[in-house]
Enzyme design. Structure first.
Site, PDB file in Angstrom:
ATOM      1  N   ARG A   1       0.836  -1.210   0.000  1.00 40.80           N
ATOM      2  CA  ARG A   1       0.000   0.000   0.000  1.00 40.80           C
ATOM      3  C   ARG A   1       0.866   1.253   0.000  1.00 40.80           C
ATOM      4  O   ARG A   1       0.536   2.264  -0.603  1.00 40.80           O
ATOM      5  CB  ARG A   1      -0.957   0.012   1.195  1.00 40.80           C
ATOM      6  CG  ARG A   1      -0.255   0.045   2.525  1.00 40.80           C
ATOM      7  CD  ARG A   1      -1.211   0.146   3.694  1.00 40.80           C
ATOM      8  NE  ARG A   1      -0.534  -0.110   4.937  1.00 40.80           N
ATOM      9  CZ  ARG A   1      -0.681   0.623   6.040  1.00 40.80           C
ATOM     10  NH1 ARG A   1      -1.498   1.638   6.058  1.00 40.80           N
ATOM     11  NH2 ARG A   1      -0.032   0.315   7.142  1.00 40.80           N
TER      12      ARG A   1
ATOM     13  N   SER B   1      -4.595   5.523   5.216  1.00 41.42           N
ATOM     14  CA  SER B   1      -4.312   4.088   5.295  1.00 41.42           C
ATOM     15  C   SER B   1      -3.996   3.483   3.934  1.00 41.42           C
ATOM     16  O   SER B   1      -3.117   2.644   3.807  1.00 41.42           O
ATOM     17  CB  SER B   1      -5.511   3.349   5.899  1.00 41.42           C
ATOM     18  OG  SER B   1      -5.770   3.820   7.199  1.00 41.42           O
TER      19      SER B   1
ATOM     20  N   GLU C   1     -18.730   3.813  -0.157  1.00 41.99           N
ATOM     21  CA  GLU C   1     -17.971   3.061  -1.154  1.00 41.99           C
ATOM     22  C   GLU C   1     -18.752   2.835  -2.450  1.00 41.99           C
ATOM     23  O   GLU C   1     -18.172   2.746  -3.531  1.00 41.99           O
ATOM     24  CB  GLU C   1     -17.523   1.713  -0.575  1.00 41.99           C
ATOM     25  CG  GLU C   1     -16.523   1.830   0.571  1.00 41.99           C
ATOM     26  CD  GLU C   1     -17.140   2.263   1.904  1.00 41.99           C
ATOM     27  OE1 GLU C   1     -18.391   2.228   2.039  1.00 41.99           O
ATOM     28  OE2 GLU C   1     -16.372   2.631   2.819  1.00 41.99           O
TER      29      GLU C   1
ATOM     30  N   PHE D   1     -14.312  -3.426   1.766  1.00 33.84           N
ATOM     31  CA  PHE D   1     -15.401  -2.510   1.417  1.00 33.84           C
ATOM     32  C   PHE D   1     -15.492  -2.309  -0.095  1.00 33.84           C
ATOM     33  O   PHE D   1     -16.586  -2.105  -0.633  1.00 33.84           O
ATOM     34  CB  PHE D   1     -15.218  -1.179   2.137  1.00 33.84           C
ATOM     35  CG  PHE D   1     -14.876  -1.347   3.596  1.00 33.84           C
ATOM     36  CD1 PHE D   1     -15.599  -2.246   4.378  1.00 33.84           C
ATOM     37  CD2 PHE D   1     -13.833  -0.648   4.171  1.00 33.84           C
ATOM     38  CE1 PHE D   1     -15.277  -2.432   5.716  1.00 33.84           C
ATOM     39  CE2 PHE D   1     -13.503  -0.836   5.511  1.00 33.84           C
ATOM     40  CZ  PHE D   1     -14.225  -1.728   6.287  1.00 33.84           C
TER      41      PHE D   1
ATOM     42  N   HIS E   1      -5.221  -3.386   2.512  1.00 37.00           N
ATOM     43  CA  HIS E   1      -5.599  -4.119   3.726  1.00 37.00           C
ATOM     44  C   HIS E   1      -6.319  -5.436   3.416  1.00 37.00           C
ATOM     45  O   HIS E   1      -7.234  -5.846   4.114  1.00 37.00           O
ATOM     46  CB  HIS E   1      -6.458  -3.240   4.643  1.00 37.00           C
ATOM     47  CG  HIS E   1      -5.719  -2.058   5.203  1.00 37.00           C
ATOM     48  ND1 HIS E   1      -5.177  -1.081   4.406  1.00 37.00           N
ATOM     49  CD2 HIS E   1      -5.427  -1.706   6.481  1.00 37.00           C
ATOM     50  CE1 HIS E   1      -4.580  -0.166   5.168  1.00 37.00           C
ATOM     51  NE2 HIS E   1      -4.709  -0.521   6.430  1.00 37.00           N
TER      52      HIS E   1
ATOM     53  N   ASP F   1      -7.462  -5.342  13.410  1.00 36.15           N
ATOM     54  CA  ASP F   1      -8.848  -4.922  13.185  1.00 36.15           C
ATOM     55  C   ASP F   1      -9.818  -6.110  13.091  1.00 36.15           C
ATOM     56  O   ASP F   1     -11.023  -5.955  13.254  1.00 36.15           O
ATOM     57  CB  ASP F   1      -8.966  -4.054  11.928  1.00 36.15           C
ATOM     58  CG  ASP F   1      -8.629  -2.593  12.209  1.00 36.15           C
ATOM     59  OD1 ASP F   1      -8.435  -2.249  13.387  1.00 36.15           O
ATOM     60  OD2 ASP F   1      -8.554  -1.812  11.244  1.00 36.15           O
TER      61      ASP F   1
ATOM     62  N   ARG G   1      -1.494  -4.391   3.932  1.00 29.52           N
ATOM     63  CA  ARG G   1      -1.155  -3.414   4.973  1.00 29.52           C
ATOM     64  C   ARG G   1       0.263  -3.625   5.508  1.00 29.52           C
ATOM     65  O   ARG G   1       0.969  -2.673   5.826  1.00 29.52           O
ATOM     66  CB  ARG G   1      -2.149  -3.550   6.130  1.00 29.52           C
ATOM     67  CG  ARG G   1      -1.740  -2.767   7.362  1.00 29.52           C
ATOM     68  CD  ARG G   1      -2.784  -2.818   8.458  1.00 29.52           C
ATOM     69  NE  ARG G   1      -2.329  -2.040   9.600  1.00 29.52           N
ATOM     70  CZ  ARG G   1      -1.874  -2.577  10.722  1.00 29.52           C
ATOM     71  NH1 ARG G   1      -1.829  -3.873  10.880  1.00 29.52           N
ATOM     72  NH2 ARG G   1      -1.476  -1.798  11.705  1.00 29.52           N
TER      73      ARG G   1
END
Lengths: 311, 275
Positions: free
Chosen positions: A7, A34, A55, A80, A106, A114, A164
């Site tokens: 990322r 992020s 989204e 998402f 991610h 998470d 991530r």
């Protein structure tokens, strides 16, 4: 060299390539810090659109921009992007074959703390089933940068799967990234390990472990999952007669499924899929989860031996 | 609007209505009610307002129209054919295997269709993207989008409504085809969408309510929308579902059923007299 997450390489690549490719615009859904699209925003604020936590609208807006000749990169977490906005990707982007790049970060369990709600393990399967979609899952920083430029030059929808967690370099010097062309990283004769994304460096580690036991593994970086490089799979299977796939994704519908389809129809050989075994993840330190869910180098090496034993 | 223009637009609207009836009867499926309710809106936009070139559908500076309520495809197809984007013969192949005209708009296959729609709620987001691109490139084109009233039950409409206001998309105008009906009944019975004006206002839009079958009111509203700076405009068009065909008007059952041969003849006979 410190480990770099794909990322981070993505954000840096966007910021760098934004100068050369003026039609590139970037959209995010309140996760730019992020997904690292914030790097692009800093340099090209007028070409960056924060769509907020929506989204579906993110994908639709990107589609509209693409109809006007822009090359939109729409970023959010993989969960998402492909989950919440699946139908927008399907009907507003893929069906009209619009030039939208869905760069989703991610992905997989290495998202870590998470937990399961955010750990996309089915995104590749979802995107594979959509016509017109190209799927790329780069292994490290350099290949991510190359993938971003390839995505800009490619006409049509593309899903770019990013992680991530920092990953070691797989490519230390220049490399030739071509969409749809797998890369033979190590030649071997006993077993083929086909990996994508985060699992590529793990596959190389597994290969080293196997070498110590006198087993010669061929390692392929299958950075493009669709369209799949059938030739490199079949050629390698002809040579080794045993195949292992390694992915940070459900073993259903992802890289393993795709490779199995090619082998079954063309050159069936014993095969073992390493991946998330159709269960949801949980919170935890990324590398602890890698161990817990059985996708470590040790697991890949064990799978290789299992595949060889089935010959 | 002078009388001559008004008469010409009414004449066009009448032709469009007949085409809708004919094509749906031939297809034996499709959506007459929500096509007929939007005839004046699309007729006004394509024959009076929008800067488009049917011989060059991809002209970058063109105004754009997105049919977010994609099941209204017959009215869009009839208008595009009348405007000259493609032959009227295509209308009679609607929904048939191998035909250009799909059940819902397909931008890749049909000249003049700006966005593939059909799954409700998605067209406004795409329109925002077009309007953002126009702002980014300093182009003067305008973007029009038609949203159904039932379609406002989709959450994405409100995500997009917020986005359009946030980015001050004053080059975007949304029409709401407020015919009050949806497949399962009235909006009120299925899931109340009122107060429509207040909702769009609360989302930061300039709102104008009109009779959606009155060309003069449509023109005035579009003019006001163009003069409104710093925010998008929503034109709430009060319409009658099935407008122009007495037995279809305000009948929920005519949402998605095509007329049979007898009903077609009856409808066409009524449309001999201009409304």
């Amino acid at each position: 060299m410190a480990n770099i997450a794909t990322r981070e390489a993505y954000g840096a690549a966007l910021a760098e390539l934004g100068e050369k490719y003026q039609d590139v615009v970037v959209l995010d859904a309140d996760l730019s810090k992020s997904t690292k699209t914030s790097e692009f925003k800093k340099k090209f604020p007028n070409r960056f659109f924060n769509i907020g936590i929506s989204e579906q609208d993110l994908m639709g807006t990107a589609a509209g921009l693409a109809t006007c000749g822009k090359i939109p990169f729409a970023s959010t977490f993989a969960m998402f992007a492909t989950g919440r906005a699946f139908e927008q990707i399907r009907n507003s982007i893929a069906y009209p074959n619009l030039n939208v790049k869905i760069a989703a970060s991610h992905a997989g369990i290495t998202l870590g703390e998470d937990g399961a709600s955010h750990q996309a393990i089915e995104d590749i399967a979802l995107m594979r089933a959509v016509p017109n979609m190209t799927i790329v899952n780069p292994a490290d920083a350099l290949s991510t940068k190359k993938a971003v430029e390839a995505a800009i030059l490619h006409k049509g929808p593309m899903y770019i799967r990013l992680g991530r967690l920092g990953v070691p370099e797989v490519y230390k010097e220049d490399m030739d990234f071509r969409i749809g062309k797998g890369i033979l990283l190590e030649e071997g004769k006993d077993v083929t390990i086909i990996a994508c994304g985060f699992m590529v460096h793990i596959a190389l580690e597994a290969s080293s472990m196997l070498k110590e036991e006198g087993i010669s593994a061929e390692v392929i970086d299958m950075h493009t999952i669709k369209p799949l490089d059938e030739e490199i799979i079949i050629n390698s299977a002809r040579k080794t007669h045993a195949v292992v796939t390694a992915e940070e994704h459900n073993i259903i519908g992802g890289l393993g499924g795709a490779v199995a389809e090619v082998l079954c129809e063309n050159y069936p050989v014993p095969m073992v899929r390493v991946g998330i075994k159709d269960v949801f993840g949980q919170s935890g330190k990324p590398l602890e989860l890698v161990e817990l869910y059985g996708i470590s180098a040790k697991d890949v090496a064990a799978a290789a031996k299992k595949a060889i034993a089935k010959k | 609007m002078d009388n001559k223009t008004l008469e010409q637009l009414k004449e066009k609207a009448n032709i469009i209505r007949k085409d809708i009836i004919n094509m749906l009867a031939e297809a034996k499926s499709g959506h007459p009610g929500g096509s007929l309710s939007a005839v004046e809106i699309l007729t006004y936009l394509y024959f009076k307002e929008m800067n488009v070139d049917p011989t060059n559908p991809q002209w970058p500076d063109r105004d754009r129209f997105v049919l977010s309520k994609g099941h209204g495809a017959p009215v869009l197809y009839a208008v595009l054919a009348e405007k000259g984007y493609f032959s009227k013969e295509e209308l009679m192949k609607l929904r048939k295997t191998g035909a250009m005209l799909q059940g819902h708009p397909d931008m890749k296959g049909t000249p003049g269709v700006e966005m593939s729609t059909g799954s409700l709620g998605q067209g406004l987001s795409a329109s925002n993207g077009m309007a953002l691109a126009g702002k980014l490139d300093n182009k003067n084109y305008r973007v029009y989008v038609l949203v159904g009233d039932g379609e406002m039950q989709e959450g994405q409409i409100w995500e997009a409504a917020m986005t359009a206001a946030h980015y001050k998309l004053d080059n975007l105008t949304a029409f709401v085809d407020n015919n009050g009906l949806q497949i399962d009944g009235t909006n009120e019975d299925v899931k109340n969408v009122e107060p429509i004006e207040d909702k769009w206002k609360a989302f930061g839009w300039h709102v104008i309510t009109i009779d959606g079958h009155d060309f003069q009111q449509i023109e005035n509203a579009v003019k006001e929308a163009k003069e409104t700076k710093g925010k998008p405009t929503a034109i709430i068009a009060k319409t009658v579902k099935g407008k122009g065909v007495s037995f279809m008007e305000n009948q929920v059952d005519w949402h998605g059923v095509a007329p049979n041969e007898e009903q077609k003849e009856k409808a066409l006979k009524e449309l001999e007299v201009r409304i």
